[in-house]
Structures are given as structure tokens and as C-alpha cells.
Scaffold this motif. Structure first.
Motif, PDB file in Angstrom:
ATOM      1  N   ARG A  63      35.773  45.687  21.230  1.00  0.00           N
ATOM      2  CA  ARG A  63      36.700  44.905  22.052  1.00  0.00           C
ATOM      3  C   ARG A  63      36.704  45.529  23.432  1.00  0.00           C
ATOM      4  NH1 ARG A  63      39.408  46.038  17.673  1.00  0.00           N
ATOM      5  NH2 ARG A  63      40.813  47.454  18.764  1.00  0.00           N
ATOM      6  N   VAL A  64      36.438  44.702  24.435  1.00  0.00           N
ATOM      7  CA  VAL A  64      36.346  45.178  25.812  1.00  0.00           C
ATOM      8  C   VAL A  64      37.456  44.537  26.634  1.00  0.00           C
ATOM      9  CG1 VAL A  64      34.929  45.140  27.903  1.00  0.00           C
ATOM     10  CG2 VAL A  64      33.855  45.503  25.670  1.00  0.00           C
ATOM     11  N   LEU A  65      38.131  45.358  27.402  1.00  0.00           N
ATOM     12  CA  LEU A  65      39.124  44.882  28.358  1.00  0.00           C
ATOM     13  C   LEU A  65      38.755  45.465  29.710  1.00  0.00           C
ATOM     14  CD1 LEU A  65      41.782  43.547  29.260  1.00  0.00           C
ATOM     15  CD2 LEU A  65      42.951  45.638  28.498  1.00  0.00           C
ATOM     16  N   TRP A  66      38.570  44.599  30.688  1.00  0.00           N
ATOM     17  CA  TRP A  66      38.294  44.999  32.071  1.00  0.00           C
ATOM     18  C   TRP A  66      39.469  44.498  32.881  1.00  0.00           C
ATOM     19  CZ3 TRP A  66      33.228  46.346  34.289  1.00  0.00           C
ATOM     20  CH2 TRP A  66      33.238  46.432  35.685  1.00  0.00           C
ATOM     21  N   ARG A  67      40.190  45.413  33.528  1.00  0.00           N
ATOM     22  CA  ARG A  67      41.311  45.045  34.399  1.00  0.00           C
ATOM     23  C   ARG A  67      40.984  45.531  35.798  1.00  0.00           C
ATOM     24  NH1 ARG A  67      45.494  47.375  30.142  1.00  0.00           N
ATOM     25  NH2 ARG A  67      44.488  49.293  30.794  1.00  0.00           N
ATOM     26  N   GLU A  68      41.340  44.721  36.774  1.00  0.00           N
ATOM     27  CA  GLU A  68      41.055  45.129  38.149  1.00  0.00           C
ATOM     28  C   GLU A  68      42.111  44.562  39.091  1.00  0.00           C
ATOM     29  OE1 GLU A  68      37.265  45.348  41.191  1.00  0.00           O
ATOM     30  OE2 GLU A  68      36.957  45.086  39.043  1.00  0.00           O
ATOM     31  N   GLU A  69      42.486  45.401  40.029  1.00  0.00           N
ATOM     32  CA  GLU A  69      43.387  44.987  41.105  1.00  0.00           C
ATOM     33  C   GLU A  69      42.690  45.377  42.398  1.00  0.00           C
ATOM     34  OE1 GLU A  69      47.890  45.056  40.963  1.00  0.00           O
ATOM     35  OE2 GLU A  69      47.425  46.771  42.287  1.00  0.00           O
ATOM     36  N   VAL A  70      42.456  44.404  43.244  1.00  0.00           N
ATOM     37  CA  VAL A  70      41.668  44.638  44.445  1.00  0.00           C
ATOM     38  C   VAL A  70      42.370  44.053  45.669  1.00  0.00           C
ATOM     39  CG1 VAL A  70      40.241  42.570  44.130  1.00  0.00           C
ATOM     40  CG2 VAL A  70      39.339  44.489  45.405  1.00  0.00           C
ATOM     41  N   ARG A  71      42.217  44.745  46.766  1.00  0.00           N
ATOM     42  CA  ARG A  71      42.739  44.276  48.051  1.00  0.00           C
ATOM     43  C   ARG A  71      41.609  44.378  49.052  1.00  0.00           C
ATOM     44  NH1 ARG A  71      45.361  40.993  50.696  1.00  0.00           N
ATOM     45  NH2 ARG A  71      46.340  41.641  52.609  1.00  0.00           N
ATOM     46  N   VAL A  72      41.351  43.290  49.753  1.00  0.00           N
ATOM     47  CA  VAL A  72      40.341  43.266  50.798  1.00  0.00           C
ATOM     48  C   VAL A  72      41.073  43.287  52.135  1.00  0.00           C
ATOM     49  CG1 VAL A  72      38.407  41.993  51.800  1.00  0.00           C
ATOM     50  CG2 VAL A  72      38.757  41.979  49.310  1.00  0.00           C
ATOM     51  N   ALA A  73      40.763  44.281  52.957  1.00  0.00           N
ATOM     52  CA  ALA A  73      41.419  44.425  54.258  1.00  0.00           C
ATOM     53  C   ALA A  73      41.263  43.143  55.066  1.00  0.00           C
ATOM     54  CB  ALA A  73      40.818  45.604  55.019  1.00  0.00           C
ATOM     55  N   ARG A  74      42.310  42.794  55.741  1.00  0.00           N
ATOM     56  CA  ARG A  74      42.360  41.628  56.638  1.00  0.00           C
ATOM     57  C   ARG A  74      42.297  40.284  55.916  1.00  0.00           C
ATOM     58  NH1 ARG A  74      39.080  45.350  58.851  1.00  0.00           N
ATOM     59  NH2 ARG A  74      37.154  44.234  58.475  1.00  0.00           N
ATOM     60  N   LEU A  75      42.300  40.299  54.584  1.00  0.00           N
ATOM     61  CA  LEU A  75      42.326  39.044  53.834  1.00  0.00           C
ATOM     62  C   LEU A  75      43.790  38.666  53.639  1.00  0.00           C
ATOM     63  CD1 LEU A  75      40.427  37.007  52.359  1.00  0.00           C
ATOM     64  CD2 LEU A  75      40.946  38.250  50.271  1.00  0.00           C
ATOM     65  N   PRO A  76      44.220  37.497  54.132  1.00  0.00           N
ATOM     66  CA  PRO A  76      45.637  37.123  53.985  1.00  0.00           C
ATOM     67  C   PRO A  76      46.052  37.052  52.521  1.00  0.00           C
ATOM     68  CG  PRO A  76      44.451  35.569  55.407  1.00  0.00           C
ATOM     69  CD  PRO A  76      43.432  36.487  54.795  1.00  0.00           C
ATOM     70  N   ARG A  77      47.279  37.445  52.237  1.00  0.00           N
ATOM     71  CA  ARG A  77      47.783  37.470  50.850  1.00  0.00           C
ATOM     72  C   ARG A  77      47.746  36.084  50.199  1.00  0.00           C
ATOM     73  NH1 ARG A  77      48.928  42.478  49.798  1.00  0.00           N
ATOM     74  NH2 ARG A  77      49.970  43.814  51.298  1.00  0.00           N
ATOM     75  N   VAL A  78      47.787  35.042  50.995  1.00  0.00           N
ATOM     76  CA  VAL A  78      47.724  33.693  50.437  1.00  0.00           C
ATOM     77  C   VAL A  78      46.400  33.469  49.697  1.00  0.00           C
ATOM     78  CG1 VAL A  78      46.785  32.566  52.505  1.00  0.00           C
ATOM     79  CG2 VAL A  78      48.260  31.276  50.943  1.00  0.00           C
ATOM     80  N   LEU A  79      45.402  34.296  49.989  1.00  0.00           N
ATOM     81  CA  LEU A  79      44.103  34.167  49.326  1.00  0.00           C
ATOM     82  C   LEU A  79      43.961  35.078  48.110  1.00  0.00           C
ATOM     83  CD1 LEU A  79      41.796  33.800  52.441  1.00  0.00           C
ATOM     84  CD2 LEU A  79      42.692  32.009  50.941  1.00  0.00           C
ATOM     85  N   ASP A  80      45.048  35.766  47.719  1.00  0.00           N
ATOM     86  CA  ASP A  80      44.977  36.638  46.538  1.00  0.00           C
ATOM     87  C   ASP A  80      44.608  35.856  45.275  1.00  0.00           C
ATOM     88  OD1 ASP A  80      45.536  38.891  47.995  1.00  0.00           O
ATOM     89  OD2 ASP A  80      47.596  39.119  47.276  1.00  0.00           O
ATOM     90  N   ALA A  81      45.216  34.699  45.055  1.00  0.00           N
ATOM     91  CA  ALA A  81      44.918  33.925  43.838  1.00  0.00           C
ATOM     92  C   ALA A  81      43.455  33.473  43.799  1.00  0.00           C
ATOM     93  CB  ALA A  81      45.869  32.743  43.696  1.00  0.00           C
ATOM     94  N   PRO A  82      42.911  32.902  44.895  1.00  0.00           N
ATOM     95  CA  PRO A  82      41.484  32.564  44.854  1.00  0.00           C
ATOM     96  C   PRO A  82      40.587  33.797  44.710  1.00  0.00           C
ATOM     97  CG  PRO A  82      42.559  31.380  46.638  1.00  0.00           C
ATOM     98  CD  PRO A  82      43.561  32.353  46.090  1.00  0.00           C
ATOM     99  N   ALA A  83      40.988  34.927  45.298  1.00  0.00           N
ATOM    100  CA  ALA A  83      40.194  36.153  45.157  1.00  0.00           C
ATOM    101  C   ALA A  83      40.206  36.628  43.702  1.00  0.00           C
ATOM    102  CB  ALA A  83      40.723  37.241  46.082  1.00  0.00           C
ATOM    103  N   ALA A  84      41.354  36.528  43.038  1.00  0.00           N
ATOM    104  CA  ALA A  84      41.438  36.909  41.620  1.00  0.00           C
ATOM    105  C   ALA A  84      40.554  35.986  40.781  1.00  0.00           C
ATOM    106  CB  ALA A  84      42.888  36.855  41.138  1.00  0.00           C
ATOM    107  N   TRP A  85      40.576  34.707  41.069  1.00  0.00           N
ATOM    108  CA  TRP A  85      39.739  33.744  40.345  1.00  0.00           C
ATOM    109  C   TRP A  85      38.259  34.100  40.539  1.00  0.00           C
ATOM    110  CZ3 TRP A  85      36.025  30.269  42.043  1.00  0.00           C
ATOM    111  CH2 TRP A  85      35.577  29.365  41.085  1.00  0.00           C
ATOM    112  N   GLY A  86      37.858  34.397  41.783  1.00  0.00           N
ATOM    113  CA  GLY A  86      36.475  34.760  42.069  1.00  0.00           C
ATOM    114  C   GLY A  86      36.080  36.061  41.394  1.00  0.00           C
ATOM    115  N   GLY A  87      36.985  37.039  41.402  1.00  0.00           N
ATOM    116  CA  GLY A  87      36.720  38.311  40.734  1.00  0.00           C
ATOM    117  C   GLY A  87      36.537  38.137  39.241  1.00  0.00           C
ATOM    118  N   ARG A  88      37.392  37.325  38.634  1.00  0.00           N
ATOM    119  CA  ARG A  88      37.293  37.065  37.192  1.00  0.00           C
ATOM    120  C   ARG A  88      35.955  36.377  36.875  1.00  0.00           C
ATOM    121  NH1 ARG A  88      42.086  35.983  36.575  1.00  0.00           N
ATOM    122  NH2 ARG A  88      42.069  33.875  37.365  1.00  0.00           N
ATOM    123  N   LEU A  89      35.549  35.448  37.714  1.00  0.00           N
ATOM    124  CA  LEU A  89      34.293  34.731  37.513  1.00  0.00           C
ATOM    125  C   LEU A  89      33.095  35.686  37.668  1.00  0.00           C
ATOM    126  CD1 LEU A  89      33.145  31.831  37.079  1.00  0.00           C
ATOM    127  CD2 LEU A  89      32.942  31.716  39.564  1.00  0.00           C
TER     128      LEU A  89
END
Length: 145
Positions: free
Chosen positions: A106-132
Motif C-alpha cells: 500500500r503506497v501513500l504519497w502526500r505532497e504540499e507544494v507552494r510555487v513562488a509568485r503563483l496566486p493562491r487562487v491557483l492552489d486548487a488547479p495546482a493540486a489537481w495538476g500535481g495529483r495527475l
């Protein structure tokens, strides 16, 4: 910060799944335009530094990480690796947990990432892209040798 997690169950023993997931240079083979280097070369442990360079020639960025926890699975105990992202552009953390028994991991990969200068409104799309993206990476690493 963009948070995502990936869960997989595979027909591999936990030790083999761990070996494949922590073969850092192989990550670059599954992330477009990326090469992963490890310092010092050889066995991973606390203090190992990873750099994922994404780009073409001089145009690109580095995702610099340090292994701050390293505990491979053994004797039925799950393994855990925690990476702290220390780059100028990418910060946050990633954790890989591998458990299971016998021929099933059983594998669990968890990640929390912040990209400098990326507006917080883009956190949800960034999480979706990271998961993909990392869903693809995890699947490819676990399927390949």
C-alpha cells in the motif's frame, strides 16, 4: 499551498515498492524535461539532497529537496520518507509511506507544494495538476523494473 495525495495498492512486496519509489533518478524519466540528481550518490539517508531540474538548457527551474526522514519498511513495519522542498521557486514537502505485507504493498504519497509568485487562487488547479503528474509517476515507477 497546494495539497494532494495519491494512494495505490500494488502486487509487489513493500520492500520492492519502496525500492522503486525511492530510485530518485528514475523519477526524471517520467516527468517531462526533468532530470533528477542525488548528492551524495549512492544510498539515500537523512541529509541526502535531491535536485529535479526541469527545463531546456538554461531555461528552467530546480526543485531542490532534502531527505529529513528515512525509514525503509522492514519486519512488517511501514516505511516513511519525508522530503523538504528548499528551492527558491518551489517550497513545501512530500511524504512517501509504503506498507503492506507479503506480495501486496500500500503506497501513500502526500505532497504540499507552494510555487513562488503563483496566486493562491491557483492552489486548487495546482493540486489537481500535481495529483495527475505524480499519479502517473507513481504508477510508472511501480510498474517498471
Amino acid at each position: 499551498m497546494a495539497f494532494f495525495r495519491i494512494m495505490r495498492c500494488v502486487s509487489l512486496g513493500p520492500e520492492e515498492a519502496w525500492r522503486r519509489l525511492t530510485d530518485w533518478p528514475r523519477h526524471g524519466a517520467h516527468i517531462p524535461l526533468t532530470r533528477v540528481t542525488v548528492e551524495p550518490p549512492g544510498a539515500t539517508g537523512v541529509g541526502t539532497l535531491l535536485s529535479a531540474r526541469t527545463g531546456i538548457g538554461p531555461v528552467g527551474f530546480d526543485d531542490t529537496m532534502e531527505v529529513v526522514r528515512w525509514s525503509p519498511p522492514s519486519d512488517g513495519r511501514p516505511g516513511m520518507c519525508r522530503l523538504e522542498k528548499r528551492g527558491a521557486l518551489v517550497t513545501g514537502w512530500a511524504e512517501i509511506v509504503v506498507g503492506g505485507s507479503g506480495g501486496r504493498a500500500r503506497v501513500l504519497w502526500r505532497e504540499e507544494v507552494r510555487v513562488a509568485r503563483l496566486p493562491r487562487v491557483l492552489d486548487a488547479p495546482a493540486a489537481w495538476g500535481g495529483r495527475l503528474l505524480f499519479g502517473h509517476v507513481v504508477r510508472a515507477l511501480l510498474v517498471g523494473p
